[in-house]
Design a protein around this motif. Sequence first.
Motif, short mmCIF file in Angstrom:
data_model
loop_
_atom_site.label_atom_id
_atom_site.label_comp_id
_atom_site.label_asym_id
_atom_site.label_seq_id
_atom_site.Cartn_x
_atom_site.Cartn_y
_atom_site.Cartn_z
N VAL A 1 0.84 -1.19 0.00
CA VAL A 1 0.00 0.00 0.00
C VAL A 1 0.87 1.25 0.00
O VAL A 1 2.08 1.19 0.26
CB VAL A 1 -0.96 0.01 1.22
N LEU A 2 0.27 2.38 -0.29
CA LEU A 2 1.00 3.64 -0.38
C LEU A 2 1.80 3.92 0.88
O LEU A 2 2.95 4.33 0.81
CB LEU A 2 0.03 4.78 -0.68
N LYS A 3 1.21 3.69 2.04
CA LYS A 3 1.92 3.94 3.29
C LYS A 3 3.20 3.12 3.36
O LYS A 3 4.26 3.64 3.73
CB LYS A 3 1.03 3.63 4.50
N ASP A 4 3.13 1.85 2.97
CA ASP A 4 4.32 1.00 2.99
C ASP A 4 5.40 1.56 2.06
O ASP A 4 6.57 1.61 2.43
CB ASP A 4 3.98 -0.43 2.54
N MET A 5 5.01 1.96 0.85
CA MET A 5 5.97 2.50 -0.11
C MET A 5 6.61 3.79 0.42
O MET A 5 7.82 3.98 0.30
CB MET A 5 5.30 2.79 -1.46
N ASN A 6 5.81 4.66 1.00
CA ASN A 6 6.35 5.90 1.55
C ASN A 6 7.26 5.63 2.74
O ASN A 6 8.29 6.28 2.90
CB ASN A 6 5.22 6.86 1.92
N ASP A 7 6.89 4.66 3.58
CA ASP A 7 7.74 4.29 4.72
C ASP A 7 9.09 3.75 4.23
O ASP A 7 10.14 4.10 4.80
CB ASP A 7 7.06 3.25 5.60
N ILE A 8 9.06 2.92 3.21
CA ILE A 8 10.31 2.36 2.67
C ILE A 8 11.23 3.47 2.20
O ILE A 8 12.43 3.49 2.52
CB ILE A 8 10.01 1.37 1.53
N ARG A 9 10.68 4.43 1.47
CA ARG A 9 11.52 5.53 0.98
C ARG A 9 12.05 6.37 2.14
O ARG A 9 13.23 6.74 2.14
CB ARG A 9 10.74 6.41 0.01
N GLN A 10 11.21 6.68 3.11
CA GLN A 10 11.64 7.50 4.24
C GLN A 10 12.75 6.84 5.05
O GLN A 10 13.63 7.51 5.58
CB GLN A 10 10.45 7.83 5.15
N GLU A 11 12.69 5.52 5.15
CA GLU A 11 13.67 4.79 5.96
C GLU A 11 14.92 4.41 5.19
O GLU A 11 15.92 4.00 5.78
CB GLU A 11 13.01 3.52 6.53
N ALA A 12 14.90 4.54 3.88
CA ALA A 12 16.03 4.11 3.04
C ALA A 12 17.22 5.05 3.18
O ALA A 12 17.10 6.20 3.58
CB ALA A 12 15.58 4.07 1.58
N ASP A 13 18.38 4.52 2.82
CA ASP A 13 19.60 5.31 2.77
C ASP A 13 19.78 5.83 1.35
O ASP A 13 19.71 5.06 0.39
CB ASP A 13 20.81 4.44 3.13
N CYS A 14 20.02 7.12 1.21
CA CYS A 14 20.32 7.70 -0.10
C CYS A 14 21.81 7.48 -0.35
O CYS A 14 22.65 8.05 0.34
CB CYS A 14 19.97 9.18 -0.16
N LEU A 15 22.13 6.62 -1.33
CA LEU A 15 23.53 6.31 -1.63
C LEU A 15 24.16 7.32 -2.57
O LEU A 15 25.36 7.60 -2.49
CB LEU A 15 23.65 4.91 -2.23
N ARG A 16 23.37 7.83 -3.53
CA ARG A 16 23.87 8.82 -4.49
C ARG A 16 22.76 9.82 -4.75
O ARG A 16 21.62 9.44 -5.06
CB ARG A 16 24.29 8.18 -5.81
#
Length: 183
Positions: A2-17
């Motif tokens: 769901v949208l919440k899951d996708m947004n949570d994944i992005r918020q918690e991810a590490d920006c490598l570049r």
Amino acid sequence: MVLKDMNDIRQEADCLRSAAEVEEALTRMAQEITEAMDGTVPVGFCIMNGGLFMTGRLVDKLPFALELDYMHATRYGAETTGGALNWKVRPERSLKGRTVLLMDDILDEGVTLAEIIKYCEDEGAEKVYTAVLVEKMHDRKAPGVKADFVGLQVEDRFLFGCGMDIAGYWRNLPALYAMKEQK
């Protein structure tokens, strides 16, 4: 998901570049490709779906005549691990005697890329070049597989953004992200 899951994944991810680093890498790659292909009239193939982001951002930086097409071969689908190569769309044009530029999002283990290169060679391509935006640094690559042009080298993590997806989402991000590592 769901949208919440996708947004949570992005918020918690590490920006490598960052998006700026990605753009810089694409500009450098375009210069290297231009030097290597001087005097040729190549056909460029976007490897769908992941290669769409990079191809779209790269080809407008190439100042030479380029026929552009696509092919679609995948080992992943919506999965996170690869299986057998599944051809969805093979090239319709003849590759006989042509210089070919394959453009894809990532070189991970290289099994898919190796099979696509072999296909092009079997179809009579004179020279096959490969360009990938990202190369994962690890020792699991298929024997002899390497890309001719690499934008960024990153650690071995689950990546998304810049054409790479997570469960079919987030290919559209202009920066490169990695899933947060589980502790």
